[in-house]
Enzyme design. Structure first.
Site, PDB file in Angstrom:
ATOM      1  N   GLU A  52       1.066  -1.658  -0.010  1.00 40.43           N
ATOM      2  CA  GLU A  52       0.075  -0.046  -0.059  1.00 40.43           C
ATOM      3  C   GLU A  52       0.697   1.550   0.202  1.00 40.43           C
ATOM      4  O   GLU A  52       1.898   1.318   0.363  1.00 40.43           O
ATOM      5  CB  GLU A  52      -0.517  -0.546   1.420  1.00 40.43           C
ATOM      6  CG  GLU A  52      -1.685   1.265   1.995  1.00 40.43           C
ATOM      7  CD  GLU A  52      -2.285   0.862   2.544  1.00 40.43           C
ATOM      8  OE1 GLU A  52      -3.376   1.802   3.048  1.00 40.43           O
ATOM      9  OE2 GLU A  52      -2.113   0.389   4.036  1.00 40.43           O
ATOM     10  N   LYS A  93      -9.106   2.873  -2.691  1.00 42.50           N
ATOM     11  CA  LYS A  93     -10.176   2.320  -1.032  1.00 42.50           C
ATOM     12  C   LYS A  93     -10.482   3.224  -0.491  1.00 42.50           C
ATOM     13  O   LYS A  93     -11.216   4.052  -0.474  1.00 42.50           O
ATOM     14  CB  LYS A  93      -8.484   2.611  -0.309  1.00 42.50           C
ATOM     15  CG  LYS A  93      -8.150   1.636   0.979  1.00 42.50           C
ATOM     16  CD  LYS A  93      -7.326   2.136   1.919  1.00 42.50           C
ATOM     17  CE  LYS A  93      -7.476   0.783   3.187  1.00 42.50           C
ATOM     18  NZ  LYS A  93      -6.266   1.595   3.711  1.00 42.50           N
ATOM     19  N   CYS A  98      -5.749  -3.310   2.114  1.00 40.60           N
ATOM     20  CA  CYS A  98      -5.673  -3.120   3.880  1.00 40.60           C
ATOM     21  C   CYS A  98      -6.374  -3.461   4.221  1.00 40.60           C
ATOM     22  O   CYS A  98      -7.204  -4.294   4.030  1.00 40.60           O
ATOM     23  CB  CYS A  98      -4.668  -1.792   4.343  1.00 40.60           C
ATOM     24  SG  CYS A  98      -3.515  -2.444   5.428  1.00 40.60           S
TER      25      CYS A  98
END
Length: 543
Positions: A45, A113, A149
């Protein structure tokens, strides 16, 4: 039969070093292309910016830096590799945490994200806008989904990706270490794989960034939730997976499952990595610390030597009239065992000079903790002077238990740049010393066995002013890490008077902790990014 050669690029990035991080990506991709045709290289990330970039993301030039890095990648990566890279990306005035795919000189897919963590050490909602919708791309005949994540910690994003037709999920991570974290990851990702019905590749970064340590441990799970491959923890590396889409039971080959580390070894390696990267990434020549002959400084010295080598570590014993001969001997013995530079500088003349200057101010008063604190401050001045002259970082030696209750001296033993044990409770200090001695001679046994003492007064012992450490650490864990109230802690079996006293000490010493150096985070709730309490407050003690 659709298949992919997947490289998990478990790398150690440097926050803010766009040029250096971008070049790392280029070098790794080109090596991968030389080894396999059309490889898929998965990076962590926010690879290009490093993680966490914090308020660098608010700088006006961030958009330009990202643009330049992406232009470099597209210009350099003209081959058949598929590079899956994390970076911040501004669109229509909004900043997103993005995973992009570079292939044949173009960005062929981007995912934004969706789940932005805003707890513990995370505050991504301060910086990023929330993405929406899955991203699925066809890579060599395999429908590959992307996520980042926190997306994997909730069911929604993974389920949406499965509904969009994905056969395989690549999850990019910058997931920091705390004790027990690897098992938590394995269990959560296995749960997502079973729910979605597809395998998942989880790639995590490694390295220290200020108080955070990222432990790597990238892995892959089958659709049944079985861990099929796992990279080692705390080691940079490039780890290949060979993925066969049709083999549902065993889709991954090429990498064994490195077993989870014993918790004590993992903690040790986290401390060592955190110190090494903080010193090296900030370009210090080495470190210097006060070696008192006590257990905290002994453990700090051991970590420093394992992190940097003995040639970059200097230990200074600074005796005073209350320092025992045992302490002098044990400090010298450990320095000799580890081969570090060892100096002895008495603080007696410095202390006397201060007392002479303060004689008029102190007239008519009796000695108290003021004189004890002055001893610590004399030592702090010496260490900081050595630091300035030699370009070495001062390592302080206070542990989490002491930091919690304020058993430390501002501008004295708290003077320095990095506190190795800041998140290590005193009882764990003893355990870590015993563990380190199993790896080879290091800490004299007498240091471990003797009752802890600051040696700032005759026959002083820590337990003269604090509860026994096994009791203190239980109370602190419940209050600091579990957020339990005073009454809940008492109900759990702890003594009321001790609980109320300890909690009061924790609350009133926030002002000290705000001025303390940072240190490696190894628990779920450390002092610093994790726990931000007001100094000035009418909050009732222990609530």
């Amino acid at each position: 039969m659709a298949s992919l050669n997947i490289l998990m690029a478990q790398i150690n990035t440097l926050v803010g070093d766009f040029e250096g991080n971008t070049q790392r990506v280029v070098d790794i991709v080109k090596r991968a292309e030389a080894e396999h045709s059309s490889p898929v290289i998965v990076f962590p990330e926010l690879t290009l910016s490093g993680y966490p970039p914090e308020d660098l993301l608010l700088r006006p030039s961030i958009e330009l830096r990202v643009k330049q890095s992406l232009q470099t990648l597209c210009a350099q990566l003209k081959g058949d590799a598929w590079a899956v890279i994390g970076y911040p990306r501004t669109e229509a005035g909004a900043l997103y945490n993005v995973a992009g795919v570079v292939h044949r000189g173009e960005i062929v897919a981007e995912y934004r994200k969706q789940r932005l963590p805003n707890y513990q050490v995370f505050d991504e909602k301060r910086y990023f806008s929330t993405g929406s919708g899955p991203c699925v791309i066809d890579i060599q005949g395999v429908k590959v989904g992307l996520s980042i994540c926190e997306d994997i910690w909730e069911a929604g994003p993974t389920a949406d990706t499965a509904a969009a037709g994905a056969e395989l999920l690549l999850n990019l991570n910058s997931s920091p270490y705390h004790r027990g974290k690897r098992n938590e990851r394995w269990e959560r990702v296995a749960e997502r794989a079973r729910g979605a019905g597809f395998p998942i590749v989880y790639v995590n970064q490694v390295g220290g960034q200020d108080e955070l340590v990222f432990d790597g441990g990238s892995f892959a799970v089958t659709a049944a939730g079985e861990v099929a491959a796992a990279a080692p923890n705390f080691e940079e590396g490039e780890y290949w997976l060979h993925y066969q889409a049709q083999d549902k039971a065993a889709p991954f080959a090429g990498l064994k499952v490195f077993p989870p580390l014993d918790e004590m070894e993992a903690t040790w390696r986290a401390l060592v990595l955190g110190v090494r990267d903080y010193v090296n990434k900030n370009h210090f020549n080495g470190v210097v610390l006060g070696l008192s002959g006590g257990i905290d400084s002994a453990l700090t010295l051991a970590v420093a030597v394992d992190a940097l080598g003995p040639e970059r570590v200097e230990a200074v014993m600074m005796p005073f009239r209350y320092t025992s001969q045992m302490s002098v001997e044990d400090a010298a013995e450990q320095s000799d065992i580890l081969g570090v530079s060892h100096k002895v500088i008495s603080i007696e003349p410095i202390y006397e000079a201060f007392m002479q200057s303060l004689a008029e101010e102190f007239a008519g008063t009796t000695p108290d903790t003021t004189e004890e604190n002055l001893q610590a401050r004399c030592r702090g001045v010496l260490l900081m002077s050595i630091s300035n002259k030699k370009g070495s970082l001062v390592l302080t030696t206070g542990n989490k238990s002491e930091m919690a209750v304020g058993y430390s001296t501002l501008y004295g033993d708290m003077a320095g740049g990095f506190d190795v044990l800041k998140d290590v409770p005193k009882t764990l200090v003893f355990d870590l010393c015993r563990y380190r001695n199993t790896l080879g001679p290091c800490i004299p046994q007498r240091v471990i066995d003797r009752p802890p003492s600051a040696e700032l007064a005759p026959d002083q012992k820590d337990e003269d002013s604090l509860p026994p450490y096994d009791v203190l650490d239980q109370i602190l864990e419940m209050y600091v890490e579990q957020d339990m109230s005073a009454e809940a802690i008492i109900a759990a079996g702890m003594d009321r008077d001790q609980v109320q006293r300890v909690l009061r000490l924790v609350d009133i010493n926030e002002y000290k902790r705000r001025q303390a150096p940072i240190g490696v985070r190894i628990t779920k709730r450390g002092f610093g990014r994790d726990r931000r309490y007001p100094i000035t407050s009418g909050w009732r003690i222990g609530d």
